[in-house]
Scaffold this motif. Structure first.
Motif, PDB file in Angstrom:
ATOM      1  N   ILE A  38       0.736  -1.218  -0.030  1.00 44.43           N
ATOM      2  CA  ILE A  38       0.084  -0.261  -0.059  1.00 44.43           C
ATOM      3  C   ILE A  38       0.844   1.295   0.128  1.00 44.43           C
ATOM      4  CG2 ILE A  38      -1.897   1.238   1.313  1.00 44.43           C
ATOM      5  CD1 ILE A  38      -2.758  -1.216   0.128  1.00 44.43           C
ATOM      6  N   GLU A  39       0.708   2.231  -1.109  1.00 43.33           N
ATOM      7  CA  GLU A  39       1.208   3.461  -1.130  1.00 43.33           C
ATOM      8  C   GLU A  39       0.231   4.516  -0.674  1.00 43.33           C
ATOM      9  OE1 GLU A  39       4.258   4.848  -3.898  1.00 43.33           O
ATOM     10  OE2 GLU A  39       2.354   5.433  -4.992  1.00 43.33           O
ATOM     11  N   LEU A  40       0.630   5.471   0.307  1.00 41.26           N
ATOM     12  CA  LEU A  40      -0.432   6.428   0.866  1.00 41.26           C
ATOM     13  C   LEU A  40      -0.305   7.728  -0.027  1.00 41.26           C
ATOM     14  CD1 LEU A  40       0.156   5.659   4.556  1.00 41.26           C
ATOM     15  CD2 LEU A  40      -1.791   4.908   3.012  1.00 41.26           C
ATOM     16  N   GLY A  41      -1.081   8.440  -0.176  1.00 35.69           N
ATOM     17  CA  GLY A  41      -1.301   9.615  -0.774  1.00 35.69           C
ATOM     18  C   GLY A  41      -2.063  10.751  -0.200  1.00 35.69           C
ATOM     19  N   TYR A  42      -2.198  11.864  -0.701  1.00 35.99           N
ATOM     20  CA  TYR A  42      -2.831  12.920  -0.090  1.00 35.99           C
ATOM     21  C   TYR A  42      -4.216  13.059  -0.922  1.00 35.99           C
ATOM     22  CZ  TYR A  42       1.449  15.377   0.824  1.00 35.99           C
ATOM     23  OH  TYR A  42       2.756  15.815   1.500  1.00 35.99           O
ATOM     24  N   HIS A  43      -5.215  13.499  -0.071  1.00 28.68           N
ATOM     25  CA  HIS A  43      -6.517  13.313  -0.405  1.00 28.68           C
ATOM     26  C   HIS A  43      -7.175  14.867  -0.015  1.00 28.68           C
ATOM     27  CE1 HIS A  43     -10.032  12.156  -2.580  1.00 28.68           C
ATOM     28  NE2 HIS A  43     -10.912  11.780  -1.760  1.00 28.68           N
ATOM     29  N   SER A  44      -6.286  15.662   0.329  1.00 31.08           N
ATOM     30  CA  SER A  44      -6.513  16.938   0.932  1.00 31.08           C
ATOM     31  C   SER A  44      -6.616  16.974   2.483  1.00 31.08           C
ATOM     32  CB  SER A  44      -7.678  17.648   0.287  1.00 31.08           C
ATOM     33  OG  SER A  44      -8.901  17.300   0.968  1.00 31.08           O
ATOM     34  N   TYR A  45      -7.053  18.084   3.238  1.00 31.22           N
ATOM     35  CA  TYR A  45      -7.184  18.074   4.496  1.00 31.22           C
ATOM     36  C   TYR A  45      -8.664  17.695   4.967  1.00 31.22           C
ATOM     37  CZ  TYR A  45      -6.466  19.487   9.541  1.00 31.22           C
ATOM     38  OH  TYR A  45      -6.345  19.309  10.745  1.00 31.22           O
ATOM     39  N   GLU A  46      -9.534  18.767   4.523  1.00 29.60           N
ATOM     40  CA  GLU A  46     -10.726  18.585   4.781  1.00 29.60           C
ATOM     41  C   GLU A  46     -11.802  17.966   3.751  1.00 29.60           C
ATOM     42  OE1 GLU A  46     -12.201  21.742   8.084  1.00 29.60           O
ATOM     43  OE2 GLU A  46     -10.534  22.840   6.730  1.00 29.60           O
ATOM     44  N   HIS A  47     -11.248  17.535   2.826  1.00 30.21           N
ATOM     45  CA  HIS A  47     -12.209  16.880   1.586  1.00 30.21           C
ATOM     46  C   HIS A  47     -13.085  18.047   1.130  1.00 30.21           C
ATOM     47  CE1 HIS A  47     -14.386  13.971  -0.708  1.00 30.21           C
ATOM     48  NE2 HIS A  47     -13.383  13.232  -0.315  1.00 30.21           N
ATOM     49  N   LYS A  48     -12.419  19.196   0.978  1.00 27.83           N
ATOM     50  CA  LYS A  48     -13.302  20.240   0.280  1.00 27.83           C
ATOM     51  C   LYS A  48     -12.959  20.303  -1.191  1.00 27.83           C
ATOM     52  CE  LYS A  48     -14.155  22.962   4.403  1.00 27.83           C
ATOM     53  NZ  LYS A  48     -13.614  24.237   5.198  1.00 27.83           N
ATOM     54  N   LYS A  49     -13.781  20.918  -2.089  1.00 29.43           N
ATOM     55  CA  LYS A  49     -13.728  21.107  -3.330  1.00 29.43           C
ATOM     56  C   LYS A  49     -12.590  22.397  -3.741  1.00 29.43           C
ATOM     57  CE  LYS A  49     -18.242  19.470  -5.273  1.00 29.43           C
ATOM     58  NZ  LYS A  49     -19.438  19.826  -5.810  1.00 29.43           N
TER      59      LYS A  49
END
Length: 239
Positions: free
Chosen positions: A124-135
């Motif tokens: 498993i490679e971990l990546g970014y999905h933002s901090y607060e999941h906002k557009k």
């Protein structure tokens, strides 16, 4: 140029199936198909070092780093010896997917720091999905920059190993004029190497634009036939 499908999953569950949730049975069937047809999975860190890829290459991605991915997806990835990338919305670590409010989906737990650190990095490679999941398109440049700073604080404070690839929440990002260019410059200044939209089409590799890489949305209602067609053509108007 080779064709590279990048698949986008969210939840994996043994009790439900919907737009954001694929059943364990369907995921196993899909991975079995990939194994039977000699597909090779890659991490984005590997792709960054490659100038060409095998004919049957594919990338498996899972958004939100939910606990159900740990429980149900990882054992299947291990069974078929596949790699995947998990994308973390950092504010929600150890909480639930609170941004889903009002969409009619049941709440799902997000992995804890300990669970994330316990993942096998070869698998498993971990990546970014933002901090607060906002557009991102609704945020100012300063708000986007602050979002990255908050992500980095979580990463540094907890010793997380995160590859600088970003899956845009909702596949959303500024798409016009100066805002688009400014957004890309913010990504570059924060050392983000790859940005993933949705697009629902396979990519050509090497990527034409490292910050507009397309992913194919795999839904719980997809039959194996639809899955096969999506890998080859992307989302068709038939479904």
């Amino acid at each position: 140029m080779a064709i590279l499908p990048i698949l986008m999953y969210h939840n994996i569950c043994d009790t439900e199936s919907n737009k954001l949730t694929v059943s364990v049975q369907n995921l196993e069937q899909q991975l079995q198909y990939l194994k039977n047809n000699n597909y090779t999975t890659f991490h984005f860190s590997e792709l960054q070092r490659m100038k060409s890829i095998p004919k049957k290459s594919i990338v498996l991605t899972f958004d939100d780093a939910t606990e159900n991915q740990l429980i149900f997806a990882i054992p299947l990835l291990e069974k078929f010896n596949f790699k995947a990338s998990f994308f973390i919305p950092f504010f929600y670590i150890g909480k639930t997917d609170l941004w889903i409010n009002g969409y009619g989906f049941s709440k799902k737990k997000i992995m804890t720091i300990e669970q994330l650190k316990g993942l096998n990095s070869n698998r498993i490679e971990l990546g970014y999905h933002s901090y607060e999941h906002k557009k991102y398109s609704l945020l100012s440049a300063i708000e986007i920059q602050n979002d990255f700073l908050k992500c980095e604080k979580i990463i540094e404070d907890n010793g997380l190993k995160i590859y600088p690839v970003l899956a845009y929440p909702y596949g959303n990002y500024p798409k016009a004029g100066n805002r688009k260019e400014n957004f890309k410059q913010i990504l570059i200044s924060n050392r983000i190497k790859l940005g993933l939209r949705i697009g629902n089409r396979p990519n050509r590799f090497p990527f034409k634009d490292d910050y507009e890489i397309k992913r194919i949305d795999i839904k719980g209602q997809d039959s194996l036939l639809i899955f096969k067609l999506k890998i080859r053509f992307g989302k068709l108007n038939l479904f």
